[in-house]
Design an enzyme around this catalytic site. Structure first.
Site, mmCIF file in Angstrom:
data_model
loop_
_atom_site.group_PDB
_atom_site.id
_atom_site.type_symbol
_atom_site.label_atom_id
_atom_site.label_comp_id
_atom_site.label_asym_id
_atom_site.label_seq_id
_atom_site.Cartn_x
_atom_site.Cartn_y
_atom_site.Cartn_z
ATOM 1 C CD GLU A 150 -6.580 94.660 37.277
ATOM 2 O OE1 GLU A 150 -5.465 94.468 37.275
ATOM 3 O OE2 GLU A 150 -7.012 95.783 38.122
ATOM 4 C CD GLU A 258 -10.289 98.313 41.902
ATOM 5 O OE1 GLU A 258 -9.284 98.837 41.315
ATOM 6 O OE2 GLU A 258 -10.201 97.028 42.081
HETATM 7 O O1 G3I Z 1 5.272 99.042 49.550
HETATM 8 C C1 G3I Z 1 6.416 99.472 48.784
HETATM 9 C C2 G3I Z 1 7.573 100.232 49.515
HETATM 10 O O2 G3I Z 1 8.198 99.423 50.330
HETATM 11 C C3 G3I Z 1 8.561 100.638 48.345
HETATM 12 O O3 G3I Z 1 9.459 101.430 48.961
HETATM 13 C C4 G3I Z 1 7.755 101.519 47.093
HETATM 14 C C5 G3I Z 1 8.710 101.693 46.183
HETATM 15 O O4 G3I Z 1 7.855 102.189 44.845
HETATM 16 O O5 G3I Z 1 6.667 100.576 46.655
HETATM 17 C C6 G3I Z 1 5.639 100.015 47.637
HETATM 18 O O6 G3I Z 1 4.916 99.133 46.919
HETATM 19 C C7 G3I Z 1 3.773 99.973 46.141
HETATM 20 C C8 G3I Z 1 2.661 99.593 46.568
HETATM 21 O O7 G3I Z 1 1.644 100.016 45.713
HETATM 22 C C9 G3I Z 1 2.130 99.904 48.153
HETATM 23 O O8 G3I Z 1 2.467 101.486 48.183
HETATM 24 C C10 G3I Z 1 4.085 99.651 44.799
HETATM 25 O O9 G3I Z 1 5.402 100.115 44.298
HETATM 26 C C11 G3I Z 1 2.885 100.243 43.753
HETATM 27 O O10 G3I Z 1 3.203 99.534 42.475
HETATM 28 C C12 G3I Z 1 1.647 99.654 44.280
HETATM 29 O O11 G3I Z 1 0.665 100.049 43.475
HETATM 30 C C13 G3I Z 1 -0.697 99.454 43.628
HETATM 31 C C14 G3I Z 1 -1.039 98.842 42.699
HETATM 32 O O12 G3I Z 1 -2.375 98.598 42.712
HETATM 33 C C15 G3I Z 1 -0.204 97.612 42.076
HETATM 34 O O13 G3I Z 1 -0.033 97.613 40.673
HETATM 35 C C16 G3I Z 1 -1.457 100.830 44.027
HETATM 36 O O14 G3I Z 1 -1.144 101.334 45.445
HETATM 37 C C17 G3I Z 1 -2.756 100.337 44.221
HETATM 38 O O15 G3I Z 1 -3.789 101.219 44.241
HETATM 39 C C18 G3I Z 1 -3.162 99.451 42.928
HETATM 40 O O16 G3I Z 1 -4.605 98.996 42.964
HETATM 41 C C19 G3I Z 1 -5.216 98.332 41.744
HETATM 42 C C20 G3I Z 1 -6.033 97.449 42.362
HETATM 43 O O17 G3I Z 1 -5.549 96.511 43.395
HETATM 44 C C21 G3I Z 1 -6.843 96.709 41.255
HETATM 45 N N1 G3I Z 1 -7.380 97.478 40.159
HETATM 46 C C22 G3I Z 1 -6.493 98.733 39.716
HETATM 47 C C23 G3I Z 1 -6.081 99.350 40.928
HETATM 48 C C24 G3I Z 1 -5.095 100.630 40.286
HETATM 49 O O18 G3I Z 1 -3.718 99.921 39.662
#
Ligand code: G3I
Length: 340
Positions: A150, A258
């Site tokens: 990205e 993805e």
């Molecule tokens: O690990 C913490 C946890 O400790 C906490 O309690 C919780 C509270 O919200 O958050 C947890 O972290 C989260 C993390 O995923 C792990 O689950 C984050 O908040 C959350 O924002 C994060 O989201 C991920 C996102 O990328 C980040 O921007 C998504 O799971 C993941 O599917 C997403 O993947 C991205 C690709 O890497 C790139 N392309 C787009 C795709 C979708 O956004």
């Protein structure tokens, strides 16, 4: 009569043996057809027996959804959190799956020390170290990487990330060269979203960026189209195929990296049909374009989806529902893999 009996028995035995040794699971059919059919997984997926059964029966390529991102694998400069990634890589190896790494250069989920980088020298040192340490540890075990993810804004300009701000215009050159050096056999990919339709400003800028990297001899082997789609907008097949073709002319593969197709709530039979049409169209393109080598989905169940958090009012994006039961879209994709 005896000869007839013998040849009939022989035929039956051959059929029975073929039945024993032929592919049975979706994953085995994908292997047979040399289709890289995969999914992103969370750390817990490879520890939970039900998830393990589902993953091993369906997929032959795995990507860590979050486990390899800086904020998780290296939350501070000196502490490396290897256990989840090691588990995943061992799981892939044990099950003879291809492992894909995701990702080194990104603007999200960075550790605080990354976002606090100030100088070009320091940023290069940290980035090169990250790439070298991770890729050396998993040399021969992780086959391909989204080296960068990205890097473009929607208008096609370079995203103003910490890497652009600290290192400058050549940060991609530095990242890809470090990756090639760390593991010369790994496949190196530049990944993005909204880059699939030729004619879209971002997609065209993405193509020009890749072409310019190649002109400067930056080692890149493939590109990723993430394909986070909405069911209400049909896949623009002609534009996707034309885009795929221009990367083929550059000698690059394209990975649908993805995939998910979100649906506006509430789900209706019409919306489900639109979703199935999008998923199956993508599979049709993968099966018919020689340089599109992977069909990788971003998660497998609505139960653990990233979508409701980011796109409130949308959901149902994956192959399995909230109870982790296969949906009609699962059956439609399965049919295409089993009877290509
Ligand atoms: O690990 C913490 C946890 O400790 C906490 O309690 C919780 C509270 O919200 O958050 C947890 O972290 C989260 C993390 O995923 C792990 O689950 C984050 O908040 C959350 O924002 C994060 O989201 C991920 C996102 O990328 C980040 O921007 C998504 O799971 C993941 O599917 C997403 O993947 C991205 C690709 O890497 C790139 N392309 C787009 C795709 C979708 O956004």
């Amino acid at each position: 009569m005896r000869a007839f009996y013998r040849s009939t028995m022989l035929c039956l035995m051959v059929v029975a043996l073929a039945g024993c040794f032929g592919p049975k699971t979706v994953r085995e059919f994908a292997d047979k057809n040399k289709l890289h059919y995969g999914v992103s997984v969370q750390a817990a997926d490879v520890l939970d027996p039900a998830a393990i059964a589902l993953i091993t029966e369906n997929f032959n390529i795995l990507v860590p959804e979050n486990t390899m991102k800086w904020g998780i694998i290296r939350p501070n400069r000196t502490f490396w959190n290897w256990s989840d990634m090691d588990n995943m890589v061992a799981f892939a190896k044990k099950n003879k799956m291809i492992m894909k790494g995701h990702t080194f250069v990104w603007h999200q989920q960075n550790a605080p020390f990354v976002n606090a980088l100030k100088t070009r020298e320091d940023a290069i040192a940290v980035l090169e170290e990250q790439i070298s340490v991770v890729m050396t540890r998993y040399k021969g075990k992780i086959a391909e990487y989204d080296v960068a993810n990205e890097v473009l804004e929607e208008d096609g300009s370079m995203r103003k990330t910490i890497w652009l701000k600290t290192i400058g215009d050549d940060y991609l050159d530095i990242a890809f060269k470090a990756a090639r050096k760390a593991d010369p056999k790994a496949k190196l990919i530049l990944n993005d979203f909204n880059n699939e339709n030729m004619g879209n400003p971002k997609a065209d800028a993405f193509y020009e960026l890749v072409k310019s990297l190649m002109q400067r001899n930056v080692p890149i082997d493939g590109v990723g189209f993430q394909m986070h789609l909405m069911g209400m907008y049909p896949v623009q097949e002609e534009d996707v195929r034309a885009n795929v073709a221009r990367f083929r002319e550059l000698g690059l593969t394209v990975s649908f990296s993805e995939i998910d197709v979100r649906v506006k709530l509430p789900m209706t039979p019409e919306r489900e049909e639109e979703q199935i049409a999008a998923y199956t169209k993508l599979m049709e393109i993968v099966q018919t374009e020689p340089n599109v080598d992977s069909f990788i989905m971003w998660g497998y169940t609505d139960k653990m989806s990233w979508i409701p958090q980011v796109f409130p009012g949308f959901g149902f994006a994956h192959l399995y529902d909230w109870d982790v039961k296969p949906k009609p879209v699962y059956e439609a994709i399965k049919k295409m893999i089993v009877e290509p």
